[in-house]
Each structure stands twice: as structure tokens, then as C-alpha cells.
Design a protein around this motif. Structure first.
Motif, PDB file in Angstrom:
ATOM      1  N   GLU A 268       0.811  -1.220   0.000  1.00  0.00           N
ATOM      2  CA  GLU A 268       0.000   0.000   0.000  1.00  0.00           C
ATOM      3  C   GLU A 268       0.848   1.275   0.000  1.00  0.00           C
ATOM      4  O   GLU A 268       0.310   2.375  -0.075  1.00  0.00           O
ATOM      5  N   GLN A 269       2.167   1.129   0.047  1.00  0.00           N
ATOM      6  CA  GLN A 269       3.049   2.296   0.105  1.00  0.00           C
ATOM      7  C   GLN A 269       4.136   2.219  -0.969  1.00  0.00           C
ATOM      8  O   GLN A 269       5.316   2.085  -0.665  1.00  0.00           O
ATOM      9  N   PRO A 270       3.776   2.306  -2.256  1.00  0.00           N
ATOM     10  CA  PRO A 270       4.802   2.286  -3.307  1.00  0.00           C
ATOM     11  C   PRO A 270       5.673   3.531  -3.233  1.00  0.00           C
ATOM     12  O   PRO A 270       5.228   4.612  -2.799  1.00  0.00           O
ATOM     13  N   LEU A 271       6.911   3.367  -3.641  1.00  0.00           N
ATOM     14  CA  LEU A 271       7.856   4.488  -3.653  1.00  0.00           C
ATOM     15  C   LEU A 271       7.786   5.148  -5.021  1.00  0.00           C
ATOM     16  O   LEU A 271       8.157   4.543  -6.030  1.00  0.00           O
ATOM     17  N   GLN A 272       7.306   6.374  -5.066  1.00  0.00           N
ATOM     18  CA  GLN A 272       7.181   7.096  -6.322  1.00  0.00           C
ATOM     19  C   GLN A 272       8.517   7.749  -6.677  1.00  0.00           C
ATOM     20  O   GLN A 272       9.105   8.457  -5.870  1.00  0.00           O
ATOM     21  N   ILE A 273       8.984   7.485  -7.890  1.00  0.00           N
ATOM     22  CA  ILE A 273      10.293   7.970  -8.314  1.00  0.00           C
ATOM     23  C   ILE A 273      10.170   9.197  -9.210  1.00  0.00           C
ATOM     24  O   ILE A 273      10.516  10.307  -8.826  1.00  0.00           O
ATOM     25  N   THR A 274       9.631   9.011 -10.404  1.00  0.00           N
ATOM     26  CA  THR A 274       9.662  10.094 -11.394  1.00  0.00           C
ATOM     27  C   THR A 274       8.594  11.153 -11.153  1.00  0.00           C
ATOM     28  O   THR A 274       8.664  12.239 -11.726  1.00  0.00           O
ATOM     29  N   GLN A 275       7.601  10.862 -10.316  1.00  0.00           N
ATOM     30  CA  GLN A 275       6.645  11.911  -9.964  1.00  0.00           C
ATOM     31  C   GLN A 275       7.353  13.089  -9.295  1.00  0.00           C
ATOM     32  O   GLN A 275       6.880  14.228  -9.361  1.00  0.00           O
ATOM     33  N   ASN A 276       8.497  12.796  -8.684  1.00  0.00           N
ATOM     34  CA  ASN A 276       9.239  13.836  -7.979  1.00  0.00           C
ATOM     35  C   ASN A 276      10.304  14.507  -8.844  1.00  0.00           C
ATOM     36  O   ASN A 276      10.848  15.545  -8.454  1.00  0.00           O
ATOM     37  N   THR A 277      10.619  13.918  -9.995  1.00  0.00           N
ATOM     38  CA  THR A 277      11.663  14.491 -10.836  1.00  0.00           C
ATOM     39  C   THR A 277      11.111  15.199 -12.069  1.00  0.00           C
ATOM     40  O   THR A 277      11.617  16.239 -12.466  1.00  0.00           O
ATOM     41  N   ARG A 278      10.085  14.633 -12.689  1.00  0.00           N
ATOM     42  CA  ARG A 278       9.447  15.257 -13.853  1.00  0.00           C
ATOM     43  C   ARG A 278       7.996  14.795 -13.882  1.00  0.00           C
ATOM     44  O   ARG A 278       7.675  13.780 -14.484  1.00  0.00           O
ATOM     45  N   ALA A 279       7.131  15.543 -13.227  1.00  0.00           N
ATOM     46  CA  ALA A 279       5.754  15.098 -13.021  1.00  0.00           C
ATOM     47  C   ALA A 279       4.967  15.014 -14.321  1.00  0.00           C
ATOM     48  O   ALA A 279       4.106  14.151 -14.471  1.00  0.00           O
ATOM     49  N   LYS A 280       5.242  15.920 -15.262  1.00  0.00           N
ATOM     50  CA  LYS A 280       4.465  15.958 -16.499  1.00  0.00           C
ATOM     51  C   LYS A 280       5.321  15.512 -17.681  1.00  0.00           C
ATOM     52  O   LYS A 280       5.658  16.284 -18.583  1.00  0.00           O
ATOM     53  N   ALA A 281       5.695  14.248 -17.634  1.00  0.00           N
ATOM     54  CA  ALA A 281       6.404  13.587 -18.734  1.00  0.00           C
ATOM     55  C   ALA A 281       6.119  12.105 -18.614  1.00  0.00           C
ATOM     56  O   ALA A 281       5.748  11.610 -17.541  1.00  0.00           O
TER      57      ALA A 281
END
Length: 289
Positions: A186-199
């Protein structure tokens, strides 16, 4: 990994010509990097994709068309996963997963893969000893192309919210890389949402035992009527200053004879776009594909 096996490169190639219409021709090979000797791992008359080598280097998992023609599918190929020996591929080849693709080894006993269930893609874990299959990613959003870190952790490409081609997308509608741990699903680690959200991000891969996650990224903004045509010159790629690159979101491009106009089909296969000095615009549109 067995030191005797570390000098092999395993890959997929289409170097052998296709023999009949609408037939796949993807074949897996191994090349000895010391001697240059190359051996076909895929049996004759069979076609494989997405080879993945086990941690020991002794086994290879492939997504295979074995016993199946290609009927024109471009997304859900409806293929199966086979495991074979790297040293004796003709002696040991076994189907282990039905309706699955993109295998990735979490250990010698665990394979992760993706599968489409209904309208949603999900990533699953398969145990070779127990033949048990467990869904790893939530049913609420798409998850594809797993890259295993270990037996319980994988990096995947996800789309949390579906979008239409005509939508102005929000951050959750872009394809992002996330890490799922089966111990805390229930707790995935989000990677690219934090580096380039709109790509959009694709095809994660694991480096240095999971310390680093790599991926592909592309810009795919929605085309709008009247937009300027972006043109970028790449002097390092061409000795000619007048050779440039057009970047548009679409397929099947064709240039007019004088090079002043570019026509292409959008990714939904519903409209023909024209790009020229006046900008971008739709010149033909249909309701169906």
C-alpha cells in the motif's frame, strides 16, 4: 553468478528474415564476448521476446509466441513465458506462465511479469517451486514492464489514471516509475513523480543491486490547433547545419516532395494532422479508428 557464464550477452534479434506473412521473427541469441561465437537459443520455428537471465546466469526466461501466430496485436500479444537453460537450451525448455510477458527474475525461484486482465495491465509474481501467482500492483491502475530488484521489490511503469488522447493530462495521467514492495504494497515508492511530473517514463531497469533505477523518458504533450511546429537542430548528429529534427506526437509520418509539409496520424488513429509554416492542424477526422 557462475564465472564461466559472465562473458555471455543474451539478446533478441530479427536478423533472420520473416518466412511468411503476419509471422513474428524475433529470436533470442547468446554471444560469447570472449570468442565472438553466437548461438541461437530460440528453437527453430519458434519466436521469443524479452529475454531475462536469472541471477545465477544459468537460466533464461522469455516471452514466447511458441505455437502461436501473430494476429496483428500491438499491445496485448497474448503470449506465454518459457524458461530454458543458457547452456543447453534445446534440452530444457518449459512453459511456466500462461498469458504473460516481460519476465524479470527476482531470484532463481521467482519471476515477475505483466499481464492484461480485462482493461487493466498488472504486474504479478510467480513462484517456480509452488506454481503460485500473486498480483503485486493494485487493480485500480495500469502497471507494466517490471524490473525486479529482489524477490519482493520491483520497479514498474504505471499510469494511475486513464486519459483520452484529447485530454489535457494531469500529473496522475502521465506514465511514471514506481517501486512496489510486497511487504508494504500500500506504500509504493514514487520515483519520477518527484523528478518530472508531467512527462512519460518507460522501461525501468535496475543498477547496482537496486541502488539506482534507470528509465526512458519522453515528452508527449497534447497537440493543439495552431501550435508552432517545434524544430530543433542537432549539430552533433549531422555535419549539415540545415538538417533538423521535427518532434511531433503521432505515427506514420510523410513529408511533401518539397519538404514544406508534414502529414501524420495521431496516436488514436482517428485524425490526420498537417504541420507546415502555418502550424499544426487536423485535416481529416473520423469517429472510429
Amino acid at each position: 553468478m557462475d564465472p564461466q557464464l559472465t562473458h555471455y550477452l543474451v539478446y533478441v534479434s530479427t536478423k533472420e528474415p520473416v518466412q511468411e506473412c503476419r509471422s513474428p521473427w524475433n529470436v533470442v541469441y547468446k554471444t560469447n564476448l570472449r570468442t565472438g561465437e553466437t548461438e541461437r537459443l530460440t528453437p527453430p520455428g519458434t519466436f521469443d521476446l524479452s529475454p531475462s537471465v536469472s541471477p545465477s546466469g544459468k537460466k533464461v526466461a522469455v516471452a514466447s509466441f511458441q505455437g502461436k501466430r501473430w494476429d496483428g496485436e500491438i499491445k496485448d500479444l497474448k503470449i506465454n513465458i518459457y524458461v530454458m537453460s543458457l547452456e543447453n537450451p534445446s534440452m530444457e525448455r518449459k512453459r511456466v506462465i500462461e498469458n504473460g510477458g516481460w519476465p524479470s527474475w527476482g531470484s532463481e525461484n521467482v519471476i515477475f511479469f505483466h499481464r492484461k486482465v480485462g482493461d487493466i495491465w498488472g504486474v504479478f509474481q510467480y513462484n517456480l517451486s509452488t506454481s503460485e501467482t500473486i498480483r503485486v500492483t493494485p487493480e485500480a491502475f495500469d502497471a507494466v514492464t517490471p524490473a525486479a530488484i529482489d524477490e519482493t521489490r520491483i520497479a514498474v511503469a504505471t499510469i494511475r489514471q486513464k486519459s483520452e488522447f484529447t485530454d489535457v493530462r494531469t500529473e496522475t495521467q502521465y506514465r511514471h516509475i514506481e517501486i512496489f514492495d510486497m511487504n508494504t504494497p500500500e506504500q509504493p515508492l514514487q520515483i519520477t513523480q518527484n523528478t518530472r511530473a508531467k512527462a512519460d517514463h518507460f522501461n525501468p531497469f535496475v543498477m547496482d543491486g537496486g541502488k539506482y533505477i534507470g528509465y526512458h523518458r519522453c515528452k508527449s504533450d497534447l497537440l493543439q490547433h495552431g501550435d508552432d511546429v517545434p524544430r530543433h537542430f542537432h549539430k552533433l548528429q549531422s555535419p549539415h547545419e540545415d538538417v533538423g529534427v521535427f518532434r511531433v506526437s503521432g505515427v506514420f509520418p510523410t513529408f511533401s516532395k518539397d519538404g514544406s509539409k508534414l502529414a501524420f496520424v495521431d496516436n488514436e488513429f482517428k485524425a490526420v494532422w498537417l504541420a507546415d509554416s502555418k502550424g499544426l492542424r487536423v485535416v481529416f477526422d473520423v469517429w472510429s479508428h
